[in-house]
Scaffold this motif. Structure first.
Motif, PDB file in Angstrom:
ATOM      1  N   MET A 383       0.747  -1.109   0.302  1.00 12.74           N
ATOM      2  CA  MET A 383      -0.344   0.144  -0.150  1.00 12.74           C
ATOM      3  C   MET A 383       0.896   0.695   0.112  1.00 12.74           C
ATOM      4  SD  MET A 383      -3.162   1.581  -0.239  1.00 12.74           S
ATOM      5  CE  MET A 383      -4.208   0.134   0.194  1.00 12.74           C
ATOM      6  N   ARG A 384       0.785   2.012  -1.310  1.00 12.54           N
ATOM      7  CA  ARG A 384       2.319   2.774  -1.771  1.00 12.54           C
ATOM      8  C   ARG A 384       1.709   3.766  -0.496  1.00 12.54           C
ATOM      9  NH1 ARG A 384       4.346   4.201  -7.530  1.00 12.54           N
ATOM     10  NH2 ARG A 384       2.315   4.923  -7.740  1.00 12.54           N
ATOM     11  N   ALA A 385       3.071   4.788   0.313  1.00  9.43           N
ATOM     12  CA  ALA A 385       2.734   6.165   1.229  1.00  9.43           C
ATOM     13  C   ALA A 385       2.269   7.100   0.495  1.00  9.43           C
ATOM     14  CB  ALA A 385       3.924   6.077   1.582  1.00  9.43           C
ATOM     15  N   CYS A 386       3.115   6.968  -1.166  1.00  9.29           N
ATOM     16  CA  CYS A 386       3.264   8.613  -1.733  1.00  9.29           C
ATOM     17  C   CYS A 386       1.208   8.550  -2.243  1.00  9.29           C
ATOM     18  CB  CYS A 386       3.616   8.444  -2.761  1.00  9.29           C
ATOM     19  SG  CYS A 386       3.573   7.442  -4.312  1.00  9.29           S
ATOM     20  N   ASP A 387       0.919   7.669  -2.697  1.00 12.41           N
ATOM     21  CA  ASP A 387      -0.391   7.958  -3.635  1.00 12.41           C
ATOM     22  C   ASP A 387      -1.774   6.877  -2.973  1.00 12.41           C
ATOM     23  OD1 ASP A 387       0.361   5.501  -4.734  1.00 12.41           O
ATOM     24  OD2 ASP A 387       0.191   6.361  -6.556  1.00 12.41           O
ATOM     25  N   HIS A 388      -1.251   6.169  -1.360  1.00 16.51           N
ATOM     26  CA  HIS A 388      -2.256   5.242  -1.328  1.00 16.51           C
ATOM     27  C   HIS A 388      -3.180   4.177  -2.110  1.00 16.51           C
ATOM     28  CE1 HIS A 388      -2.966   8.182   2.504  1.00 16.51           C
ATOM     29  NE2 HIS A 388      -1.859   7.944   2.088  1.00 16.51           N
ATOM     30  N   GLN A 389      -2.057   3.766  -3.123  1.00 19.89           N
ATOM     31  CA  GLN A 389      -2.425   3.093  -4.372  1.00 19.89           C
ATOM     32  C   GLN A 389      -1.682   1.865  -4.226  1.00 19.89           C
ATOM     33  OE1 GLN A 389      -4.924   2.961  -7.412  1.00 19.89           O
ATOM     34  NE2 GLN A 389      -3.935   0.778  -6.580  1.00 19.89           N
ATOM     35  N   ALA A 390      -2.346   0.371  -3.861  1.00 24.89           N
ATOM     36  CA  ALA A 390      -1.885  -0.700  -3.470  1.00 24.89           C
ATOM     37  C   ALA A 390      -1.161  -0.582  -4.948  1.00 24.89           C
ATOM     38  CB  ALA A 390      -3.116  -1.844  -3.437  1.00 24.89           C
ATOM     39  N   GLN A 391       0.047  -1.270  -5.032  1.00 18.50           N
ATOM     40  CA  GLN A 391       0.802  -1.695  -5.964  1.00 18.50           C
ATOM     41  C   GLN A 391       0.518  -3.292  -6.024  1.00 18.50           C
ATOM     42  OE1 GLN A 391       2.738   0.428  -8.255  1.00 18.50           O
ATOM     43  NE2 GLN A 391       0.728   1.457  -7.057  1.00 18.50           N
ATOM     44  N   ARG A 392      -0.376  -3.894  -6.487  1.00 21.02           N
ATOM     45  CA  ARG A 392      -1.082  -5.347  -7.269  1.00 21.02           C
ATOM     46  C   ARG A 392      -1.047  -5.628  -9.112  1.00 21.02           C
ATOM     47  NH1 ARG A 392      -6.913  -5.656  -6.922  1.00 21.02           N
ATOM     48  NH2 ARG A 392      -6.319  -7.437  -8.065  1.00 21.02           N
ATOM     49  N   ALA A 393      -0.694  -7.127  -8.255  1.00 22.37           N
ATOM     50  CA  ALA A 393      -0.789  -7.656  -9.387  1.00 22.37           C
ATOM     51  C   ALA A 393      -2.611  -7.574 -10.272  1.00 22.37           C
ATOM     52  CB  ALA A 393      -1.032  -9.044  -9.750  1.00 22.37           C
ATOM     53  N   ILE A 394      -2.537  -7.732 -11.751  1.00 20.32           N
ATOM     54  CA  ILE A 394      -3.731  -7.647 -12.090  1.00 20.32           C
ATOM     55  C   ILE A 394      -4.575  -8.969 -12.949  1.00 20.32           C
ATOM     56  CG2 ILE A 394      -5.505  -6.343 -13.812  1.00 20.32           C
ATOM     57  CD1 ILE A 394      -3.589  -3.841 -12.630  1.00 20.32           C
ATOM     58  N   PRO A 395      -5.213  -9.646 -13.051  1.00 20.62           N
ATOM     59  CA  PRO A 395      -6.466 -10.401 -13.377  1.00 20.62           C
ATOM     60  C   PRO A 395      -6.666 -10.394 -14.725  1.00 20.62           C
ATOM     61  CG  PRO A 395      -6.909 -10.699 -11.016  1.00 20.62           C
ATOM     62  CD  PRO A 395      -6.468  -9.757 -11.363  1.00 20.62           C
ATOM     63  N   VAL A 396      -6.008 -10.329 -15.764  1.00 17.93           N
ATOM     64  CA  VAL A 396      -6.336 -10.702 -17.216  1.00 17.93           C
ATOM     65  C   VAL A 396      -7.603 -12.471 -17.864  1.00 17.93           C
ATOM     66  CG1 VAL A 396      -6.186 -10.122 -19.006  1.00 17.93           C
ATOM     67  CG2 VAL A 396      -5.218  -9.091 -18.317  1.00 17.93           C
ATOM     68  N   VAL A 397      -8.645 -11.661 -17.968  1.00 14.93           N
ATOM     69  CA  VAL A 397      -9.469 -12.964 -17.744  1.00 14.93           C
ATOM     70  C   VAL A 397     -10.088 -12.636 -19.861  1.00 14.93           C
ATOM     71  CG1 VAL A 397      -9.827 -13.285 -15.813  1.00 14.93           C
ATOM     72  CG2 VAL A 397     -11.671 -11.279 -17.188  1.00 14.93           C
ATOM     73  N   ARG A 398     -11.153 -14.026 -19.717  1.00 17.31           N
ATOM     74  CA  ARG A 398     -11.229 -13.817 -21.403  1.00 17.31           C
ATOM     75  C   ARG A 398     -13.234 -14.457 -20.667  1.00 17.31           C
ATOM     76  NH1 ARG A 398      -8.052 -15.841 -26.390  1.00 17.31           N
ATOM     77  NH2 ARG A 398      -8.079 -17.442 -24.850  1.00 17.31           N
ATOM     78  N   GLY A 399     -13.593 -13.704 -21.524  1.00 18.35           N
ATOM     79  CA  GLY A 399     -15.285 -14.692 -21.160  1.00 18.35           C
ATOM     80  C   GLY A 399     -15.753 -15.664 -21.646  1.00 18.35           C
ATOM     81  N   LEU A 400     -15.849 -16.565 -20.588  1.00 13.93           N
ATOM     82  CA  LEU A 400     -16.448 -18.314 -20.977  1.00 13.93           C
ATOM     83  C   LEU A 400     -17.710 -17.967 -22.392  1.00 13.93           C
ATOM     84  CD1 LEU A 400     -15.986 -19.608 -17.604  1.00 13.93           C
ATOM     85  CD2 LEU A 400     -14.315 -20.439 -20.262  1.00 13.93           C
ATOM     86  N   GLY A 408     -20.409 -20.190 -11.050  1.00 12.84           N
ATOM     87  CA  GLY A 408     -20.811 -19.207 -10.443  1.00 12.84           C
ATOM     88  C   GLY A 408     -19.543 -18.599 -11.248  1.00 12.84           C
ATOM     89  N   GLN A 409     -18.372 -19.541 -12.615  1.00 11.71           N
ATOM     90  CA  GLN A 409     -17.783 -19.359 -13.070  1.00 11.71           C
ATOM     91  C   GLN A 409     -17.921 -18.278 -14.478  1.00 11.71           C
ATOM     92  OE1 GLN A 409     -14.407 -19.250 -11.430  1.00 11.71           O
ATOM     93  NE2 GLN A 409     -15.051 -19.923  -9.928  1.00 11.71           N
ATOM     94  N   PHE A 410     -17.562 -18.256 -14.461  1.00 14.50           N
ATOM     95  CA  PHE A 410     -17.783 -16.767 -15.572  1.00 14.50           C
ATOM     96  C   PHE A 410     -16.499 -16.621 -17.152  1.00 14.50           C
ATOM     97  CE2 PHE A 410     -21.723 -16.298 -13.098  1.00 14.50           C
ATOM     98  CZ  PHE A 410     -22.649 -16.705 -13.857  1.00 14.50           C
ATOM     99  N   PHE A 411     -15.380 -16.557 -16.189  1.00 13.41           N
ATOM    100  CA  PHE A 411     -13.672 -16.156 -17.112  1.00 13.41           C
ATOM    101  C   PHE A 411     -13.126 -16.857 -17.299  1.00 13.41           C
ATOM    102  CE2 PHE A 411     -15.674 -12.919 -14.315  1.00 13.41           C
ATOM    103  CZ  PHE A 411     -15.975 -11.521 -15.279  1.00 13.41           C
ATOM    104  N   GLU A 412     -12.054 -16.989 -17.942  1.00 17.49           N
ATOM    105  CA  GLU A 412     -11.105 -17.882 -18.062  1.00 17.49           C
ATOM    106  C   GLU A 412     -10.209 -17.078 -18.107  1.00 17.49           C
ATOM    107  OE1 GLU A 412      -7.499 -20.144 -21.236  1.00 17.49           O
ATOM    108  OE2 GLU A 412      -9.936 -19.410 -22.080  1.00 17.49           O
ATOM    109  N   ILE A 413      -8.942 -16.659 -16.377  1.00 15.11           N
ATOM    110  CA  ILE A 413      -8.038 -16.854 -16.137  1.00 15.11           C
ATOM    111  C   ILE A 413      -6.994 -17.002 -17.253  1.00 15.11           C
ATOM    112  CG2 ILE A 413      -6.288 -15.793 -14.548  1.00 15.11           C
ATOM    113  CD1 ILE A 413      -8.218 -16.371 -12.601  1.00 15.11           C
ATOM    114  N   VAL A 414      -6.075 -15.599 -18.390  1.00 15.51           N
ATOM    115  CA  VAL A 414      -5.155 -16.065 -19.518  1.00 15.51           C
ATOM    116  C   VAL A 414      -4.008 -15.833 -18.826  1.00 15.51           C
ATOM    117  CG1 VAL A 414      -7.163 -15.910 -21.181  1.00 15.51           C
ATOM    118  CG2 VAL A 414      -6.219 -13.744 -20.374  1.00 15.51           C
TER     119      VAL A 414
END
Length: 443
Positions: A383-400, A408-414
């Motif tokens: 949780m970065r101090a300079c802007d209070h923005q979490a530096q984190r990974a991002i899931p990219v998906v494709r709809g099934l 409850g599954q609607f995506f494939e994580i690519v």
């Protein structure tokens, strides 16, 4: 085994004057005299009240309802144990600093003015020590501005605009969710690998802070990769019929259509596009997805790329346990990304209070600034101090395709794009425009 965040806080200022957690009833700061009154500190009585301000009406209401389920579950676990509370060293399952946690809720109606009025009532009438919510960046930005003025902490839930931790950032708000600038970095290499180089694209975008920054971020990173924007057109929030906008996009001759819409608007625009047969002439991309939105457009999402906050398919201990205990509480319901944000944000705030030994906002803020953790299912984060923005990974998906959806599954994580590939310096991107403001305890 219980655990704290990966490495604790980095670069904290001194905590002189704070005390260890007490039995409640002392204002949440030792004997109540360790810190001066500020915002709704000190707490009166033995109960600390949180405020959950979510859309239970309007185009983002499906997201808001799932957020509220998660907030209620977080309060239950803070008071009685269970869920991640049993895994985090900072939390006891017996309230926070000995205070029982209660909550009030409000309906933002996906409207910034309504949200600010609701949050003001929580602060003035209900005495909340913290409030949380989101599901619209305009709503989140309005609420965090109020938080800064009133010196009552706000925890962002679902807000994806660059402005939230950019030009509109404040000291009294923190965001776990990534932003549009980070989505542009995560999505562009996937799209160029899938569709090729030297393509043209057209954007329809929601005409407020979120949609505007998605449009500008996607344009910047795609043009850097060699694509060319043909045009971009704003659409009003809460649009039910996108056919006229889509007709213009289809006649543009562009190769790819970006639908920078969210919630029910996103479900409507994508469904309208598929019904019009646009996918036969153009590739379609939804830069930001979530499960309620995909569920509403389940017959249209097949093959459509986007990014999501979190998904139950992410296979690690925090994600698996969250899916399990959320489902146990809500009749097998699979939690959405907004629900994960709501639950984790509430616990992160409570854990910071415990580490600080007080609810006094400036000390809680300092506990969160620079905090490193790996306990919410998205690997190592800061949780970065300079802007209070979490530096984190991002899931990219494709709809099934609809035939492959279920449970409850609607995506494939690519791809789960690591934080190193979507990060940026404090003097770059949205962070370069951020001035956090004061803590409220400066001399």
């Amino acid at each position: 085994m219980k655990r704290a965040g990966a490495a604790g806080a980095v670069g904290l200022t001194g905590l002189a004057g704070c005390t260890e957690g007490g039995d409640g009833g002392d204002g949440g700061g030792g004997d109540g005299t360790d810190y001066p009154s500020l915002g709704n500190f000190p707490i009166e009585g033995d109960t600390a009240t949180f405020g959950f301000n979510v859309p239970t009406s309007g185009p983002y209401s499906s997201e808001g309802e799932d957020e509220l389920r998660a907030y209620e579950l977080a309060v239950d676990h803070l008071n009685n144990g269970g869920g991640w509370v049993d895994e985090w060293d900072d939390l006891s399952g017996d309230g926070v600093l000995g205070y029982e946690i209660d909550y009030v809720e409000g309906d933002t109606a996906t409207d910034a003015s309504t949200a600010e009025q609701s949050a003001s009532r929580m602060i003035d009438r209900d005495g909340v020590i913290m409030f949380a919510g989101g599901s619209s960046s305009a709503v989140a930005i309005a609420q965090q501005g109020l938080a800064q003025r009133e010196k009552v902490m706000f925890t962002c839930c679902l807000t994806h605009s660059d402005d939230t931790t950019g030009g509109d950032c404040v000291r009294y708000s923190f965001r776990e969710m990534f932003n549009a600038y980070m989505t542009g970095q995560a999505l562009t290499p996937v799209l160029t690998d899938e569709y090729g180089d030297d393509l043209t694209f057209y954007q329809l975008y929601a005409d407020y802070s979120w949609g505007q920054t998605v449009q500008s971020s996607m344009r910047m990173f795609l043009e850097d990769a060699g694509w060319e924007e043909v045009d971009s057109v704003a659409t009003p929030l809460d649009t039910s019929d996108f056919s006229s906008y889509l007709s213009e996009a289809q006649s543009s001759g562009a190769d790819v259509l970006f639908l920078d819409h969210y919630g029910l608007d996103g479900a409507n625009s994508l469904t309208d596009a598929i019904d019009a047969g646009i996918d036969e002439d153009m590739e379609i991309v939804m830069p930001l997805y979530n499960r309620p939105m995909a569920e509403a457009a389940s017959n249209a999402i097949g093959g459509i790329f986007g990014t999501i906050a979190w998904d139950s398919q992410i296979d690690n201990e925090p994600s698996n346990t969250f899916t399990e205990f959320f489902g146990e509480e809500y009749d097998g319901r699979v939690p959405s990304g907004p629900a994960q944000l709501a639950y984790s944000g509430t616990l992160q705030y409570a854990a910071a209070v415990e580490r600080a030994g007080t609810f006094y906002p400036p000390e809680v803020i300092r506990e969160l600034e620079g905090y490193e953790y790996d306990n919410i299912g998205m690997n190592e984060e800061t949780m970065r101090a300079c802007d209070h923005q979490a530096q984190r990974a991002i899931p990219v998906v494709r709809g099934l395709p609809e035939s492959e959806q279920g449970d409850g599954q609607f995506f494939e994580i690519v791809d789960i794009t690591p934080r190193e590939d979507v990060g940026y310096g404090c003097d770059e991107g949205p962070a370069a425009e951020c001035e956090l403001g004061d803590y409220g305890d400066e001399e």
